[in-house]
Design a protein around this motif. Structure first.
Motif, short mmCIF file in Angstrom:
data_model
loop_
_atom_site.label_atom_id
_atom_site.label_comp_id
_atom_site.label_asym_id
_atom_site.label_seq_id
_atom_site.Cartn_x
_atom_site.Cartn_y
_atom_site.Cartn_z
N ALA A 1 6.82 6.49 -0.14
CA ALA A 1 5.82 6.68 -1.19
C ALA A 1 4.74 7.66 -0.76
CB ALA A 1 5.19 5.34 -1.56
N ASP A 2 4.47 8.64 -1.61
CA ASP A 2 3.29 9.49 -1.45
C ASP A 2 2.09 8.83 -2.13
OD1 ASP A 2 3.99 11.69 0.12
OD2 ASP A 2 4.87 12.77 -1.58
N ALA A 3 2.37 8.10 -3.21
CA ALA A 3 1.33 7.41 -3.98
C ALA A 3 2.02 6.44 -4.93
CB ALA A 3 0.48 8.41 -4.76
N VAL A 4 1.24 5.51 -5.50
CA VAL A 4 1.79 4.59 -6.49
C VAL A 4 0.83 4.49 -7.68
CG1 VAL A 4 2.99 3.22 -4.73
CG2 VAL A 4 0.72 2.51 -5.50
N PRO B 1 -6.26 -0.86 -0.85
CA PRO B 1 -6.82 -0.22 0.35
C PRO B 1 -7.15 1.26 0.17
CG PRO B 1 -4.84 -1.48 0.88
CD PRO B 1 -4.92 -1.39 -0.61
N ASN B 2 -6.47 1.92 -0.79
CA ASN B 2 -6.65 3.36 -0.95
C ASN B 2 -6.67 3.70 -2.44
OD1 ASN B 2 -6.73 6.13 -0.69
ND2 ASN B 2 -4.83 6.31 0.47
N ASN C 1 -0.81 -3.70 2.74
CA ASN C 1 0.19 -2.72 3.18
C ASN C 1 0.32 -1.52 2.25
OD1 ASN C 1 0.84 -4.45 5.33
ND2 ASN C 1 2.39 -5.52 4.10
N LEU C 2 -0.29 -1.61 1.08
CA LEU C 2 -0.16 -0.53 0.10
C LEU C 2 -1.24 0.52 0.39
CD1 LEU C 2 1.72 0.11 -2.24
CD2 LEU C 2 0.04 -0.87 -3.79
N THR C 3 -1.02 1.27 1.46
CA THR C 3 -2.04 2.16 2.00
C THR C 3 -2.04 3.55 1.39
OG1 THR C 3 -0.50 2.66 3.81
CG2 THR C 3 -2.16 0.95 4.21
N VAL C 4 -1.07 3.88 0.56
CA VAL C 4 -1.02 5.21 -0.06
C VAL C 4 -1.97 5.26 -1.25
CG1 VAL C 4 1.35 5.65 0.70
CG2 VAL C 4 0.94 4.51 -1.50
N PRO C 5 -2.36 6.45 -1.69
CA PRO C 5 -3.25 6.56 -2.86
C PRO C 5 -2.70 5.79 -4.06
CG PRO C 5 -3.04 8.69 -1.80
CD PRO C 5 -2.06 7.79 -1.11
N THR C 6 -3.57 5.02 -4.68
CA THR C 6 -3.15 4.10 -5.74
C THR C 6 -3.93 4.34 -7.02
OG1 THR C 6 -2.57 2.41 -4.09
CG2 THR C 6 -2.91 1.66 -6.36
N LEU C 7 -3.20 4.62 -8.09
CA LEU C 7 -3.78 4.75 -9.43
C LEU C 7 -3.62 3.40 -10.13
CD1 LEU C 7 -4.67 6.27 -12.08
CD2 LEU C 7 -2.25 6.90 -12.35
N VAL C 8 -4.71 2.87 -10.67
CA VAL C 8 -4.68 1.59 -11.38
C VAL C 8 -5.09 1.83 -12.82
CG1 VAL C 8 -5.58 -0.76 -11.50
CG2 VAL C 8 -5.24 0.33 -9.27
#
Length: 331
Positions: A144-147, A280-281, A251-258
């Motif tokens: 993953a680069d991001a989620v 986290p990110n 553990n979800l340390t990649v950039p995250t869009l919510v």
């Protein structure tokens, strides 16, 4: 092992009717269940992986596929017991472990070695992403680069449902009653006598009051097109395992869009805010109008934010690669 149904064409819902056929990829999960995936867009495009919600299927992403596949390689798959994926032969073939393992299997089957993607999940698809990160932490940085987590939750599934407000003293009773209703209705055989009440309930849960009626009809079609065993299996899992104990986010340390929706009755903004507060990110937190199906009700907004996420991380990865090459040349 039973296979799922044929692709739903979205009767009366033009975006689903005009959705092109993707390149089909048959994926085998860790317990042998066959998962149906499709790949759209240019073969050399940057990958975006889409995981749909409960009682949906690949066509629910019709707006996103039509838009994003112009420039990106869009990978969408049906969860087990949904769409054209297989129905597990045993009642125990549904769990958060399988939800995570299925996503991991799709990533392995559709991404090249060492390739990373932006992974977006709506509702149960978002739960698949957080469950995957919790159970397979080493895979997050690898794949993953991001989620993007859209109209989803990590716990307290029934406590936050905004369908029947009750005094605080009756909150626990409402949670128990809601759990029984979801599990019973989710797996009930479809009979004509309850079709209209069922259609109204699904519409009330899944879409906002001002939504195009065609969206509500399409969501109901997706529901009725989902095998009862799949509906029942995942309803039990979500009700039984998404209580006060939330899925861990560390553990979800990649950039995250919510992304959350102001009129989402199923997973209200409280769920999105909690995820945004514990990510986290956190890259961006978005509050949209509409109900639970933002991907259908506010597709332009959702697509814009997904494009922003892809462009942000993809540009960053390209810059980093260029810097590495510069350092190698300089040395």
């Amino acid at each position: 092992m039973a296979r799922g149904g044929t692709r739903l064409r979205g009767a009366g819902f033009a975006p689903a009717q005009t959705l092109p056929r993707g390149q089909i990829v048959d994926v085998r999960s860790k317990d042998g269940v066959r998962l149906h995936a499709e790949v759209f867009g240019p073969e050399d495009g940057y990958p975006i992986v889409l995981a749909h919600g409960i009682t949906c299927a690949i066509p629910v992403w019709a707006y996103q596929i039509a838009d994003l596949a112009e420039h990106y390689r869009v990978i969408a798959y049906d969860h087990r017991g949904h769409g054209r994926s297989s129905v597990p032969p045993r009642r125990g073939g549904y769990s958060l472990d399988y939800l995570a393992a299925d996503l991991d299997a799709v990533l392995d089957a559709t991404l090249a070695p060492g390739e990373r993607a932006v992974i977006a999940g709506h509702s149960m698809g978002g739960i698949a992403i957080t469950s995957w990160a919790e159970r397979h932490p080493h895979r997050v940085a690898q794949r993953a680069d991001a989620v993007a987590l859209i109209n989803t939750t990590t716990g307290d599934l029934l406590r936050n449902i905004n369908l029947l407000p009750v005094p605080a003293t009756f909150a626990e009773a409402r949670v128990r009653a809601g759990g029984t209703l979801v599990k019973t209705f989710g797996g009930a055989p479809l009979v004509r006598a309850v079709d209209l009440p069922g259609r109204r309930l699904i519409s009330m849960i899944a879409v906002g009051r001002g939504a195009d009626p065609a969206i509500a009809r399409f969501v109901h079609e997706l529901f009725t097109g989902t095998p009862p065993a799949g509906r029942a299996g995942w309803s039990r899992v979500l009700v039984n395992h998404l209580g006060p104990q939330h899925i861990g986010m560390k553990n979800l340390t990649v950039p995250t869009l919510v992304i959350g929706s102001r009129h989402d009755r199923l997973l209200p903004m409280a769920s999105a805010r909690r995820i945004a507060a514990t990510a986290p990110n956190l890259a961006r937190f978005v509050e949209l109008s509409g109900g639970h199906c933002a991907i259908l009700e506010c597709p332009t907004d959702v697509n814009e934010h997904l494009r922003w996420l892809v462009d942000t991380v993809h540009a960053g990865a390209s810059e980093a690669t260029g810097e590495d090459q510069e350092r190698r040349v300089s040395s």
